[in-house]
Scaffold this motif. Structure first.
Motif, short mmCIF file in Angstrom:
data_model
loop_
_atom_site.label_atom_id
_atom_site.label_comp_id
_atom_site.label_asym_id
_atom_site.label_seq_id
_atom_site.Cartn_x
_atom_site.Cartn_y
_atom_site.Cartn_z
N GLU A 139 24.23 26.07 -3.11
CA GLU A 139 25.65 25.96 -2.79
C GLU A 139 26.23 24.64 -3.29
N ALA A 140 27.42 24.68 -3.85
CA ALA A 140 28.14 23.46 -4.20
C ALA A 140 28.79 22.93 -2.93
N THR A 141 28.37 21.76 -2.49
CA THR A 141 28.78 21.26 -1.18
C THR A 141 29.80 20.14 -1.23
N ALA A 142 30.15 19.65 -2.42
CA ALA A 142 31.11 18.55 -2.51
C ALA A 142 32.46 18.98 -1.95
N ARG A 161 37.09 25.63 -6.08
CA ARG A 161 36.20 24.65 -6.70
C ARG A 161 34.74 24.94 -6.38
N ARG A 162 34.45 25.29 -5.15
CA ARG A 162 33.06 25.34 -4.72
C ARG A 162 32.33 26.60 -5.15
N ILE A 163 33.01 27.75 -5.12
CA ILE A 163 32.33 29.00 -5.48
C ILE A 163 31.89 29.00 -6.94
N PRO A 164 32.75 28.66 -7.92
CA PRO A 164 32.29 28.65 -9.31
C PRO A 164 31.20 27.62 -9.59
N GLY A 222 40.59 13.57 -5.07
CA GLY A 222 40.25 13.17 -3.72
C GLY A 222 39.76 14.35 -2.91
N LEU A 223 40.13 14.42 -1.64
CA LEU A 223 39.66 15.49 -0.76
C LEU A 223 40.28 16.81 -1.19
#
Length: 515
Positions: free
Chosen positions: A438-441, A455-458, A448-449
Motif C-alpha cells: 500500500e502507498a501510505t504517504a 494519489r494513493r491507489i495508483p 503538502g497534506l
C-alpha cells in the motif's frame, strides 16, 4: 487391505483431533494472533507451501477498502455434508462462505441497507468508506453449528447460520448508520466494538450489545477515535475490553482520554459500558501534537501468574502493562516501555506501529511479543539478530524476560525488509506476515497534506506473503509475485495447514501444504 483402512481411519481421527478454527480477528478474544493448533505447517515444512487456490469474489472496493479477514471453521454441518468453511466479509455489505477444500463459493449474502447506498465507491474519503467496516465474529453453538454476528453499513446487527447464510433472528439496531466500527469481539454473549474518525457524523464511542436482553450499552466519546485494527481485546481476568485511542487531548479529569488506552466493563444490571481503568503515556501531549495515535489493538497474555497486556502507537514504542492496574496509581506508569525502535523521523503517516500485535510461547516456556512496523529501524535501537537492512518496514520480535527483578521486553530479532510491515500471525514455530504494497504517504513536497485515493491507489503495488522462523526471523518462504494487488488494513488467518489473505481487487488467496 484391512490394515490400510485402519491406518487411514487412524490418520483421519488424528487430523480431526487437532483441527483448528479461526473464529475472530486475531484468532481469539485476547487478540494473540497465535494459532495454537497448527500441525501441518512448521519451520521444516514451510518450504512446501504452495498456492492452493484463489477465488475472485463479487466484492468491489469502496475507496481503499474491500475484503476483511477470512474466518475459518473446521467442521460445519451443511445440507451437502460436513465442510470446512471460510467466511469473508466485503465492504459493500456482502458475506461470502467458501468451501476451503475446493476453493468454491457455497453462498453469498447481500445485506439490504435501510440507510444509504453502500455500493462501490471509487472517489471518496479514505477514512470513512461506509458500508460494512468490521470483521464479523463466528460463535459455535452446538457441534457442527455456528452463528455469524455481522454489522452492516446501516448499523444493524445480523445473526446468521453459517451453513446456509439464513437469518437466525431478525436484524436489530446496534450502532448508528454510516459509522466506522472495527472487528467484533464476543465474550459471554456480549458483542464489543468501537468507532473512529467521526464517520457518518457519529462520535467516537465504544459499544456493547447484550445478546440475552438485546440492550446496547455505550461509552464515550473517548476524545480520540478508537481504531485498533482488530477491534478491542478482552481480558479473561478483569472481563474488561481494552482499546487504544487516537488523536485527542489527555485530560481524564474532564473525561477526555485521547492518545491512551481505556478499559471498559459492562454493568451487569444496566448493561451500560463504564470506564474500568485507563493509561496515558507520559508524553501524551506531545503525541497528539505530532499525530502519533495510540491506535494499536492491545494483546493480552499470561506470564508467570500475571495477566499482562502490550500495546503501542505510531510513535513506535511498546507499553507493557499489568491488567490489575494498567497505568499504576497515577494512570501514567506502564510496567515497562521499550525504547523507540522505528520512526526516527517522527513521520505521522508512513512509519510507526500500525494495526495489531502477536504473542506466543515456545516449547521452553519463553513468552514472545511481535510487533509490525512501518519505515526503517531507529538507528539507536539494537537488536541481536537482523535479517538484512529495513527501509520500508518489518516485524520486531521481543522476549518477555526478567531483568534485574523487573519484567521487560527484550529485543530478539528483526525481520527482512517489508513493503509496509503488517500484523503477524504465529503458527507452530512459523511467523506469517505480509508486505501490503500500500502507498501510505499522506503528505507530498508539491502540495503538502493531500491524503486522497487519487494519489494513493495508483501508487500502491502488490502484496507479498512471508513465512519466517519464529525464533530467528529468518525467511522460510514467500509468495513471490503470485499476488497481483495490494491491501489496506488487512489481517491474515491460519488454520489446518492453510494461510488466507484477501486483496483490494476482491481476490481471496489460499496458500498451504496439500494434505
Amino acid at each position: 487391505m484391512r490394515k490400510t483402512v485402519l491406518i487411514s481411519a487412524l490418520t483421519l481421527c488424528s487430523v480431526l483431533g487437532w483441527s483448528a478454527d479461526w473464529l475472530t480477528d486475531g484468532g481469539d478474544s485476547q487478540r494473540t494472533h497465535w494459532q495454537k493448533d497448527e500441525k501441518l505447517i512448521s519451520p521444516a515444512t514451510a518450504k512446501n507451501i504452495k498456492l492452493l487456490w484463489k477465488l475472485q469474489l463479487d466484492s468491489k472496493p469502496r475507496v481503499m477498502t474491500n475484503l476483511y479477514t477470512a474466518l475459518i471453521t473446521n467442521s460445519v454441518t451443511t445440507g451437502s455434508g460436513t465442510k470446512q468453511i471460510a467466511l469473508v466479509a466485503g465492504v459493500t455489505d456482502k458475506l461470502f462462505a467458501i468451501d476451503v477444500d475446493s476453493g468454491t463459493l457455497i453462498w453469498t449474502k447481500h445485506f439490504t441497507s435501510t440507510s444509504g447506498d453502500y455500493g462501490p465507491l471509487a472517489d471518496g474519503g479514505i477514512l470513512c468508506p461506509g458500508g460494512q467496516t468490521a470483521t464479523p465474529y463466528i460463535q459455535a453453538s452446538t457441534p457442527g453449528k455456528y452463528t455469524i454476528y455481522a454489522v452492516s453499513g446501516d448499523g444493524m446487527l445480523h445473526q446468521l447460520n453459517l451453513a446456509d447464510g439464513e437469518d437466525l433472528k431478525p436484524p436489530s439496531k446496534f450502532v448508528p448508520p454510516g459509522g466506522k466500527i472495527w472487528a467484533l469481539n464476543v465474550v459471554k454473549d456480549v458483542i464489543y466494538t468501537h468507532t473512529s474518525q467521526g464517520c457518518g457524523g457519529n462520535p467516537n464511542v465504544a459499544y456493547a450489545y447484550d445478546l440475552a436482553t438485546d440492550k446496547v450499552g455505550s461509552w464515550g466519546p473517548a476524545g480520540g477515535g478508537m481504531w485498533g485494527r482488530t477491534g478491542p481485546a478482552i481480558s479473561p481476568t478483569t472481563g474488561a475490553m481494552y482499546t487504544g485511542t487516537g488523536d485527542g487531548q489527555w485530560h481524564p479529569e474532564n473525561g477526555v482520554y485521547g492518545n491512551g488506552i481505556v478499559g471498559l466493563k459492562q454493568d451487569p444490571d444496566t448493561k451500560e459500558l463504564k470506564l474500568f481503568d485507563y493509561f496515558g503515556p507520559r508524553n501524551a501531549a506531545w503525541l497528539v501534537k505530532r499525530d502519533l495515535d495510540a491506535q494499536v489493538t492491545p494483546v493480552i497474555f499470561n506470564y508467570k501468574g500475571r495477566e499482562l497486556m502490550v500495546s503501542g502507537s505510531k510513535e513506535c514504542r511498546l507499553w507493557m502493562m499489568d491488567t490489575k492496574s494498567i497505568g499504576g496509581d497515577d494512570h501514567r506508569s506502564a510496567l515497562y516501555e521499550t525504547p523507540l525502535f522505528c520512526n526516527e523521523d517522527v513521520n505521522f503517516a508512513s512509519a510507526g506501529i500500525w494495526g495489531s500485535l502477536a504473542t506466543w510461547q515456545d516449547a521452553k516456556g519463553t513468552r514472545w511479543v511481535l510487533s509490525p512496523f512501518w519505515g526503517p529501524k531507529h538507528s539507536a535501537f539494537k537488536v541481536p539478530v537482523e535479517n538484512g537492512p529495513v527501509k520500508k518496514g518489518g516485524v520486531m520480535a521481543f522476549k518477555v524476560t526478567e531483568v534485574n527483578g523487573k519484567t521487560e521486553l527484550v529485543p530478539a530479532w528483526m525481520s527482512r525488509d517489508l513493503d509496509q510491515g503488517e500484523p503477524p500471525v504465529v503458527a507452530n514455530g512459523v511467523v506469517f506476515t505480509y508486505a501490503s504494497g500500500e502507498a501510505t504517504a499522506q503528505a507530498y513536497p508539491d502540495v503538502g497534506l493531500q491524503d486522497t485515493s487519487q494519489r494513493r491507489i495508483p501508487a500502491s503495488t502488490k502484496a507479498t506473503l512471508y513465512a519466517l522462523d519464529a525464533e530467528t526471523g529468518k525467511e522460510l518462504w514467500s509468495s513471490g509475485d503470485d499476488i497481483k494487488s495490494w491491501l489496506h488494513f488487512g489481517e491474515l488467518s491460519v488454520a489446518n495447514g492453510r494461510v488466507y489473505i484477501g486483496t483490494w481487487d476482491g481476490i481471496l488467496y489460499c496458500y498451504g501444504i496439500k494434505k
